[in-house]
Each structure stands twice: as structure tokens, then as C-alpha cells.
Motif scaffolding. Structure first.
Motif, mmCIF file in Angstrom:
data_model
loop_
_atom_site.group_PDB
_atom_site.id
_atom_site.type_symbol
_atom_site.label_atom_id
_atom_site.label_comp_id
_atom_site.label_asym_id
_atom_site.label_seq_id
_atom_site.Cartn_x
_atom_site.Cartn_y
_atom_site.Cartn_z
ATOM 1 N N ALA A 588 18.254 -66.303 67.243
ATOM 2 C CA ALA A 588 18.036 -65.380 66.127
ATOM 3 C C ALA A 588 19.345 -65.033 65.424
ATOM 4 C CB ALA A 588 17.345 -64.111 66.625
ATOM 5 N N SER A 589 20.409 -64.789 66.200
ATOM 6 C CA SER A 589 21.689 -64.449 65.577
ATOM 7 C C SER A 589 22.242 -65.646 64.813
ATOM 8 C CB SER A 589 22.686 -63.971 66.626
ATOM 9 O OG SER A 589 23.030 -65.012 67.527
ATOM 10 N N ARG A 590 22.059 -66.830 65.367
ATOM 11 C CA ARG A 590 22.527 -68.027 64.661
ATOM 12 C C ARG A 590 21.783 -68.203 63.346
ATOM 13 N NH1 ARG A 590 23.504 -73.762 67.686
ATOM 14 N NH2 ARG A 590 22.651 -75.155 66.108
ATOM 15 N N ALA A 591 20.464 -68.009 63.372
ATOM 16 C CA ALA A 591 19.681 -68.129 62.141
ATOM 17 C C ALA A 591 20.116 -67.102 61.104
ATOM 18 C CB ALA A 591 18.196 -67.971 62.450
ATOM 19 N N ALA A 592 20.400 -65.887 61.552
ATOM 20 C CA ALA A 592 20.830 -64.843 60.632
ATOM 21 C C ALA A 592 22.166 -65.186 59.985
ATOM 22 C CB ALA A 592 20.922 -63.508 61.370
ATOM 23 N N LEU A 593 23.114 -65.672 60.780
ATOM 24 C CA LEU A 593 24.428 -66.003 60.242
ATOM 25 C C LEU A 593 24.377 -67.226 59.323
ATOM 26 C CD1 LEU A 593 26.687 -65.336 63.368
ATOM 27 C CD2 LEU A 593 26.302 -63.859 61.381
ATOM 28 N N GLU A 594 23.540 -68.196 59.667
ATOM 29 C CA GLU A 594 23.373 -69.354 58.786
ATOM 30 C C GLU A 594 22.887 -68.889 57.412
ATOM 31 O OE1 GLU A 594 24.324 -72.317 59.353
ATOM 32 O OE2 GLU A 594 23.796 -73.058 61.358
ATOM 33 N N ARG A 595 21.904 -67.995 57.410
ATOM 34 C CA ARG A 595 21.349 -67.520 56.147
ATOM 35 C C ARG A 595 22.391 -66.717 55.368
ATOM 36 N NH1 ARG A 595 16.122 -68.336 53.686
ATOM 37 N NH2 ARG A 595 15.129 -67.966 55.677
ATOM 38 N N PHE A 596 23.147 -65.876 56.067
ATOM 39 C CA PHE A 596 24.173 -65.048 55.431
ATOM 40 C C PHE A 596 25.210 -65.919 54.722
ATOM 41 C CE2 PHE A 596 28.319 -62.693 56.361
ATOM 42 C CZ PHE A 596 28.291 -62.008 55.154
ATOM 43 N N VAL A 597 25.712 -66.910 55.424
ATOM 44 C CA VAL A 597 26.741 -67.788 54.861
ATOM 45 C C VAL A 597 26.201 -68.540 53.649
ATOM 46 C CG1 VAL A 597 28.117 -69.854 55.313
ATOM 47 C CG2 VAL A 597 28.027 -68.012 57.014
ATOM 48 N N GLN A 598 24.987 -69.045 53.766
ATOM 49 C CA GLN A 598 24.430 -69.828 52.668
ATOM 50 C C GLN A 598 24.011 -68.943 51.495
ATOM 51 O OE1 GLN A 598 20.816 -72.328 53.138
ATOM 52 N NE2 GLN A 598 22.229 -74.053 52.971
ATOM 53 N N LEU A 599 23.542 -67.736 51.794
ATOM 54 C CA LEU A 599 23.142 -66.807 50.738
ATOM 55 C C LEU A 599 24.333 -66.469 49.845
ATOM 56 C CD1 LEU A 599 20.849 -65.023 49.602
ATOM 57 C CD2 LEU A 599 21.615 -63.219 51.157
ATOM 58 N N ASP A 600 25.486 -66.220 50.465
ATOM 59 C CA ASP A 600 26.683 -65.916 49.691
ATOM 60 C C ASP A 600 27.041 -67.078 48.763
ATOM 61 O OD1 ASP A 600 29.427 -64.277 49.471
ATOM 62 O OD2 ASP A 600 29.921 -66.398 49.738
ATOM 63 N N ARG A 601 27.026 -68.279 49.307
ATOM 64 C CA ARG A 601 27.384 -69.453 48.507
ATOM 65 C C ARG A 601 26.369 -69.666 47.380
ATOM 66 N NH1 ARG A 601 30.329 -74.377 49.002
ATOM 67 N NH2 ARG A 601 31.133 -73.718 51.015
ATOM 68 N N TRP A 602 25.086 -69.472 47.661
ATOM 69 C CA TRP A 602 24.032 -69.679 46.657
ATOM 70 C C TRP A 602 24.173 -68.701 45.501
ATOM 71 C CZ3 TRP A 602 19.207 -66.697 45.967
ATOM 72 C CH2 TRP A 602 18.309 -67.316 45.090
ATOM 73 N N LEU A 603 24.350 -67.423 45.824
ATOM 74 C CA LEU A 603 24.476 -66.420 44.777
ATOM 75 C C LEU A 603 25.671 -66.712 43.876
ATOM 76 C CD1 LEU A 603 23.684 -63.225 46.887
ATOM 77 C CD2 LEU A 603 22.225 -64.259 45.129
ATOM 78 N N ARG A 604 26.751 -67.225 44.469
ATOM 79 C CA ARG A 604 27.943 -67.561 43.679
ATOM 80 C C ARG A 604 27.713 -68.799 42.826
ATOM 81 N NH1 ARG A 604 32.797 -65.236 45.694
ATOM 82 N NH2 ARG A 604 32.557 -64.242 47.744
ATOM 83 N N ARG A 605 27.334 -69.902 43.506
ATOM 84 C CA ARG A 605 27.269 -71.198 42.829
ATOM 85 C C ARG A 605 26.157 -71.245 41.778
ATOM 86 N NH1 ARG A 605 30.040 -75.268 45.713
ATOM 87 N NH2 ARG A 605 31.935 -74.260 46.496
ATOM 88 N N TYR A 606 25.052 -70.592 42.058
ATOM 89 C CA TYR A 606 23.917 -70.652 41.142
ATOM 90 C C TYR A 606 23.891 -69.489 40.144
ATOM 91 C CZ TYR A 606 21.728 -74.679 43.341
ATOM 92 O OH TYR A 606 21.447 -75.956 43.784
ATOM 93 N N ARG A 607 24.875 -68.604 40.252
ATOM 94 C CA ARG A 607 24.990 -67.469 39.322
ATOM 95 C C ARG A 607 23.666 -66.713 39.218
ATOM 96 N NH1 ARG A 607 26.431 -71.823 36.601
ATOM 97 N NH2 ARG A 607 24.963 -71.416 34.890
ATOM 98 N N ILE A 608 23.156 -66.330 40.384
ATOM 99 C CA ILE A 608 21.859 -65.666 40.452
ATOM 100 C C ILE A 608 21.968 -64.207 40.024
ATOM 101 C CG2 ILE A 608 19.969 -64.994 41.982
ATOM 102 C CD1 ILE A 608 20.160 -68.013 41.463
ATOM 103 N N GLU A 609 21.051 -63.797 39.164
ATOM 104 C CA GLU A 609 20.944 -62.406 38.746
ATOM 105 C C GLU A 609 19.939 -61.695 39.652
ATOM 106 O OE1 GLU A 609 19.043 -59.891 34.984
ATOM 107 O OE2 GLU A 609 19.590 -62.014 34.723
ATOM 108 N N LEU A 610 20.359 -60.631 40.290
ATOM 109 C CA LEU A 610 19.476 -59.875 41.177
ATOM 110 C C LEU A 610 18.725 -58.810 40.382
ATOM 111 C CD1 LEU A 610 21.799 -59.418 44.279
ATOM 112 C CD2 LEU A 610 19.960 -61.087 43.964
ATOM 113 N N ALA A 611 17.415 -58.796 40.535
ATOM 114 C CA ALA A 611 16.563 -57.800 39.866
ATOM 115 C C ALA A 611 15.738 -57.097 40.927
ATOM 116 C CB ALA A 611 15.675 -58.477 38.831
ATOM 117 N N ILE A 612 16.438 -56.471 41.865
ATOM 118 C CA ILE A 612 15.781 -55.848 43.016
ATOM 119 C C ILE A 612 16.150 -54.365 43.060
ATOM 120 C CG2 ILE A 612 15.528 -55.870 45.521
ATOM 121 C CD1 ILE A 612 16.362 -58.816 45.442
#
Length: 612
Positions: A588-612
Motif C-alpha cells: 500500500a505504501s509503495r502504491a501511494a508513493l508511486e502515485r505521488f511521484v507520478q501525480l507531481d510529474r503529470w500536473l507539471r508536464r500536462y499543465r493540468i488546471e485543478l477545478a476542485i
């Protein structure tokens, strides 16, 4: 296999927008490295990137049908139609004339003959768009099981579409917005049909048609699972399953480029590899090449876990010797799996931060290595969904749980570990438990019921339906993105709709007639496989057990926590993330960290606008 892209706008002259349409098409270069084409008219721009498999010279696209010099229809097509030879013969008998040997032209002529009803005539994996110049309308079609992807994005005066989100996002009309519902879908691990995660984006549902005209957008299902009484006894059922697989694999061996098989040493991939080897020998075409993935030191240091009791390599080599395949092991190490360039390529292929980490990286690297030898590969993917192979099919607690069964086991909960990172107020807002419950009820409401069916048989029909319409999509998407990122076509014989329809209606008691998982497939494979593989317990795709990988992942996550400008800070509670980084290793911790690392890169590279 190919990649497709397109733009329809009834208020613009798209002949003046060719540069943008080309940008959309160019994003699909990974899916189609062999050729490209772009056709434009006043209200339509149709793009294509080609991976040449059948009729290497004659199958260029977009393909145009003309009548006395006037354009009738324009096709951009991705996939393979395995019954194209029969269809060509039928269409020839109806007066159609063919210029090529390609299945692409068969699809185009089938549209001219049957209109949108053409989909019901096709056996294969496909996603395509047809612009009808006569009616000025667009038809989007996706195969029955969703093997090939197809996304669309309605605009005020038309639609954008493509094989992957990146094709759509290349057009300025598409906004890159993640709202609360998109975040729910991203983290829930339920794969809702039609949901595109990004706001305003949708997937064509498997077995669905989408028509876009001046009158608007209309969706229609041309295929869905149905329930009926199964009339065959066990012996006849096994014989039918084997007969279907013989025909399916034989059809899927047709290729004008080098072909191979993916081999894990499990029942599913071993059956496909052995059957392919047998059929090729009978045709005098030699033997099949096979490839497997392994990790440095994995077999020697293997430790059983919740889902894997044995390493793959010994079984892979047994089957390769037994079937006489020309086999190659692709051995990876942790440095390759954590390579920033590899992980960036995986994210680019996915377009979403799925957080599967090394299992995506290793599949990408496996396919990249295979692509140096073959252009087409056969896979055992989806047999577990069709025949009931996963552990939770046979776990009374998971079967009886009031949720998706893959989420009701200790192994399953590791996939949703990322929600542990969310800020408390955001976690309350998105309410992932509530979202899963809602999606679960929605899925159950679709199950085709069999009159008089009750108890365990009724429940197992539900479980099968959930897997064939939800869970299988998670795996097919992964397979498609990682393979097409390197220009490799992967075929999935177990997704042939004839086999799926037949086995779906076999009673659960018959599917487990020998007291084991996948009884029907084991019996249908008995003459092809050694007993050691026939009796092997299901083992899913491997994940590295190297402690060095976990340490490298934690170092990567720790580095992000030092960055003040991380866009993930809008979603992730930094204190929770630090606690996971400092805590003991776990799935579970590995899955969480994998998502965290990739989420940061995705938000940067894809220039995602958050509407939350």
C-alpha cells in the motif's frame, strides 16, 4: 495497428486549421511510425499514423472512397479485423471492387454497404472514425471489448477525437481540467465506462457507436453481453472452447510482419504460445518466437507474497522447451525501472498518473525490447476475466462483499493506497468510498439477468460481468499504451467476442467443474501443455522485489517533499506523505508513493488546471 486523430467543426473552415490538425496527428507518431496522412475538407480534418501490418504498400490512410470522382467517405482506422477475407468476398459479391489487400479497405467498403451497422459484421480489435462527406456526419466506432482505445471531446460546434487523450489535448479547444469527479475516477480503481477523467473528455464505450452531425451527438450500443441458458454439457463445452481458440489463434497469426508470443509460464500465455507453435508447424511456417520479462536476481531471491507463490522463469523455460518456441528472456534491473526517461515515457504513453510504477515500466521495457525483433505479439491477457482465474473469484469474502471484488482483498487494497495521501478536506469532498459504492451499484444495474437464476450462480454472473466490463479495461488500457508507445501491436485472443459471449453464459459450477480456477481452459489445453503448467496456481504479472527499488522510490518522493513549487501540494497532505516515506515498506505504501511521484510529474508536464 495505428493511431487516429480528427476534428469536426460545422462553423469553421478546417482547411485553414491544417497546422492544428497536423499537431493532433503528430502526437500519434508512436502508434504509427511507418507512415502518416492528413485529409481536410471544410468541416472535417482526418489524421492517421500507420503501423503497417497487413498489405504494407496498399493500406495507406486516411482512406477515401469515391464515386465518379466525388468523395463519399473518409476512414481513419486503428486495429485488425480478423474476418476481413470473408467480408471482402461477401462485399465483392455485392458489387464492391477492391484496390488493396488491406482490412482497412474492407472496413471502408463495409460502411458503404451497411452504414453504421457495419460494426456488427466485424470480428477483431478496432477503433475508427468515418467522415461521411455525403451527409456531413462523423461515425466513431470501438470494438466490443474495448481492446483499442478511442476518446472524444465535444466542442460547441463539433468534436475532437483520437486514439489517446494526447491527440485531443494538442488542440487549443480542449481544456486540461481535472475536477472532483475526475479525481475520483483517477483514484478509485473502478474504470467507469465512457469516463475520460479530464473534464469534458469521454471514451467511446466498448461496443458503442458515436455519431456527430449538425443535429448533435448521438450514442448507441451495437453490442453488449446478454444472458441465456447454456445447453451444452461439460465435455461439449470444453470442445467448443477449444474449437473457438483454435480458430481465434489461427486468425490472429495472420501478419505480413514478424510475429511472436508473450510468455509468462502461466496457463493463459502458455496455451496461446503452444497453440501458436502447433498451428505454425502444421502450416509449415516454422515455430513461434516467445518473450518473457524477468528481473535481475528475482528467481534466486523470490519470496512468496499475497498474490504470487512462485517465480515465472522456471515455468517459462519448461513451456519454451515443450512447445519448441524460439525463446528470449528480457531481464531488467531496478536502475532501468527507475530511469527518469523510462518513467517519463510511461507517463507520456498513459496520459494519466496511474501509479502502477515498476509494472508499467517493466512492461514498457519488455515491449521495447520485443519491438527490435517483432511487430506483432500474441498475449494471454483477459483469460482470467473470461474464465474466472483471479483469487477473489474463489474467495467467499470477496465474492460476498458489497463492492467490486478486486477491492475486497488485502492485495486489492494496495491499489487504492494513494487516497491515504489526500488532504483531509479533499478526502471528504471526493468521498472515494461513496464514489465506489455509486459506481458499483451502477454496474450491477447493467447485469443481464437470467430468469430463474439465483444464489451463487446469480452472484457469479455479476462478478463475471464486473470483470468483463470494468476490470478488464484497466489491463487492456495498460497493455495498449505500453505496447503502442513503442509501435508494437499486441493481440488478445481471449477477447474474441465469440469466446466471451459463450463462456459468460456457462454456469459457474461448470467453470469450476474440477474444483479449480479456469477449469474449462485447463481442460481445453490438456493436450498442449505439460502437467506442471496445467496445475500451476495463478500468478499475476510480476513486480520487482528488489529492496533497492523501494529505496529509490522513497528517495524520489522525499526529494519532491523538499520542493516548494510542487503542484501536487494542492492535493497531497505533506505530513501524510512524509509519514509514508519514513514508514515501513508495504504494497500500500509503495502504491501511494508511486502515485505521488507520478501525480507531481503529470500536473507539471500536462499543465493540468485543478477545478476542485
Amino acid at each position: 495497428m495505428c493511431g487516429i486523430a480528427g476534428w469536426v467543426d460545422f462553423e469553421r473552415d478546417l482547411r485553414q486549421e491544417r497546422g492544428t490538425a497536423q499537431d493532433m496527428t503528430d502526437t500519434m507518431a508512436c502508434r504509427g511510425p511507418d507512415d502518416e496522412g492528413l485529409w481536410t475538407d471544410r468541416h472535417a480534418a482526418i489524421g492517421h499514423r500507420r503501423l503497417a501490418i497487413i498489405d504494407l504498400e496498399g493500406g495507406r490512410q486516411p482512406m477515401i472512397a469515391e464515386d465518379e470522382g466525388r468523395e463519399q467517405a473518409v476512414l481513419t482506422y486503428s486495429g485488425e479485423v480478423y474476418n476481413f477475407e470473408e467480408l471482402r468476398e461477401e462485399l465483392s459479391g455485392r458489387g464492391h471492387r477492391f484496390r488493396t489487400r488491406s482490412d482497412t479497405e474492407v472496413v471502408l467498403r463495409a460502411y458503404l454497404e451497411w452504414g453504421e451497422d457495419l460494426a456488427g459484421h466485424l470480428n477483431g480489435m478496432f477503433a475508427f472514425g468515418i467522415w461521411d462527406a455525403r451527409s456531413e456526419s462523423l461515425l466513431l466506432v470501438r470494438d466490443r471489448m474495448g481492446i483499442k482505445p478511442l476518446y472524444y471531446y465535444p466542442t460547441p460546434h463539433g468534436v475532437l477525437f483520437g486514439s489517446e487523450p494526447k491527440a485531443i489535448l494538442a488542440n487549443p479547444l480542449a481544456r486540461r481540467v481535472l475536477d472532483a469527479d475526475g479525481l475520483r475516477e483517477l483514484l478509485a480503481f473502478v474504470k467507469t465506462p465512457e469516463h475520460g477523467v479530464l473534464s469534458g473528455m469521454y471514451e467511446v464505450r466498448p461496443g458503442q457507436l458515436v455519431t456527430v452531425s449538425r443535429q448533435g451527438l448521438v450514442k448507441r450500443r451495437y453490442w453488449e453481453l446478454s444472458s441465456h441458458e447454456h445447453q451444452d454439457d461439460v465435455g461439449s463445452t470444453v470442445k467448443t472452447v477449444r474449437g473457438l481458440l483454435d480458430d481465434i489463434v489461427a486468425r490472429q497469426l495472420i501478419s505480413d510482419v514478424p510475429l511472436c508470443a508473450l510468455l509468462s509460464g502461466g496457463l493463459d500465455s502458455s496455451m496461446v504460445t503452444a497453440l501458436a507453435a502447433k498451428l505454425l508447424r502444421e502450416q509449415g511456417l516454422g515455430t513461434v518466437r516467445s518473450f518473457s520479462v524477468d528481473f535481475a536476481g528475482y528467481t534466486e531471491n523470490f519470496k512468496p507474497d499475497l498474490t504470487r507463490s512462485t517465480p515465472d522463469a522456471p515455468y517459462v523455460h519448461q513451456l519454451a522447451r515443450h512447445a519448441g518456441s524460439d525463446h528470449t528472456d528480457i531481464v531488467l534491473d531496478s536502475a532501468e525501472l527507475m530511469d527518469p526517461e523510462v518513467r517519463a515515457a510511461v507517463l507520456r504513453a498513459r496520459d494519466l498518473p496511474m501509479g502502477i510504477g515498476d509494472m508499467d515500466s517493466s512492461l514498457y521495457l519488455l515491449f521495447k525490447a520485443i519491438r527490435g525483433h517483432s511487430t506483432v505479439a500474441l498475449s494471454g491477457e483477459s483469460a482470467d476475466e473470461v474464465f474466472g482465474g483471479y483469487q477473489w473469484f474463489h474467495d467467499p469474502a470477496a465474492v460476498g462483499a458489497d463492492t467490486f471484488p478486486w477491492l475486497a482483498t488485502p492485495a486489492g487494497t494496495s491499489h487504492v493506497g494513494a487516497e491515504r495521501l489526500l488532504k483531509d478536506d479533499l478526502a471528504r469532498l471526493v468521498d472515494l468510498p461513496g464514489y465506489r459504492a455509486e459506481r458499483y451499484r451502477q454496474a450491477l444495474s447493467e447485469v443481464p439477468r437470467l430468469p430463474g437464476e439465483s444464489g451463487h450462480e446469480r452472484r457469479m454472473r455479476e462478478i463475471s460481468y464486473l470483470h468483463l466490463t470494468r476490470f478488464v479495461q484497466i489491463l487492456l488500457d495498460r497493455k495498449d499504451r505500453m505496447s503502442m508507445a513503442v509501435g508494437l501491436e499486441v493481440r488478445v485472443p481471449f477477447c474474441d467476442h465469440r469466446l466471451v459471449e459463450y463462456v459468460f453464459n456457462v454456469p459457474w459450477a461448470m467453470k469450476t467443474f474440477d474444483g479449480r480456477e479456469k477449469s474449462l481452459l485447463r481442460a481445453a489445453s490438456a493436450d498442449l501443455l505439460p502437467d506442471s503448467i496445467l496445475q500451476r496456481v495463478k500468478s499475476p504479472y510480476p513486480a520487482t522485489q528488489d529492496p533497492g527499488y523501494d529505496r529509490a522510490l522513497r528517495e524520489r518522493a522525499s526529494g519532491l517533499l523538499q520542493m516548494a513549487d510542487s503542484p501536487a501540494a494542492a492535493l497531497v497532505d505533506w505530513d501524510k506523505a512524509r509519514a509514508i516515506v519514513a514508514g515501513p515498506p508495504s504494497p500500500a505504501s509503495r502504491a501511494a508513493l508511486e502515485r505521488f511521484v507520478q501525480l507531481d510529474r503529470w500536473l507539471r508536464r500536462y499543465r493540468i488546471e485543478l477545478a476542485i
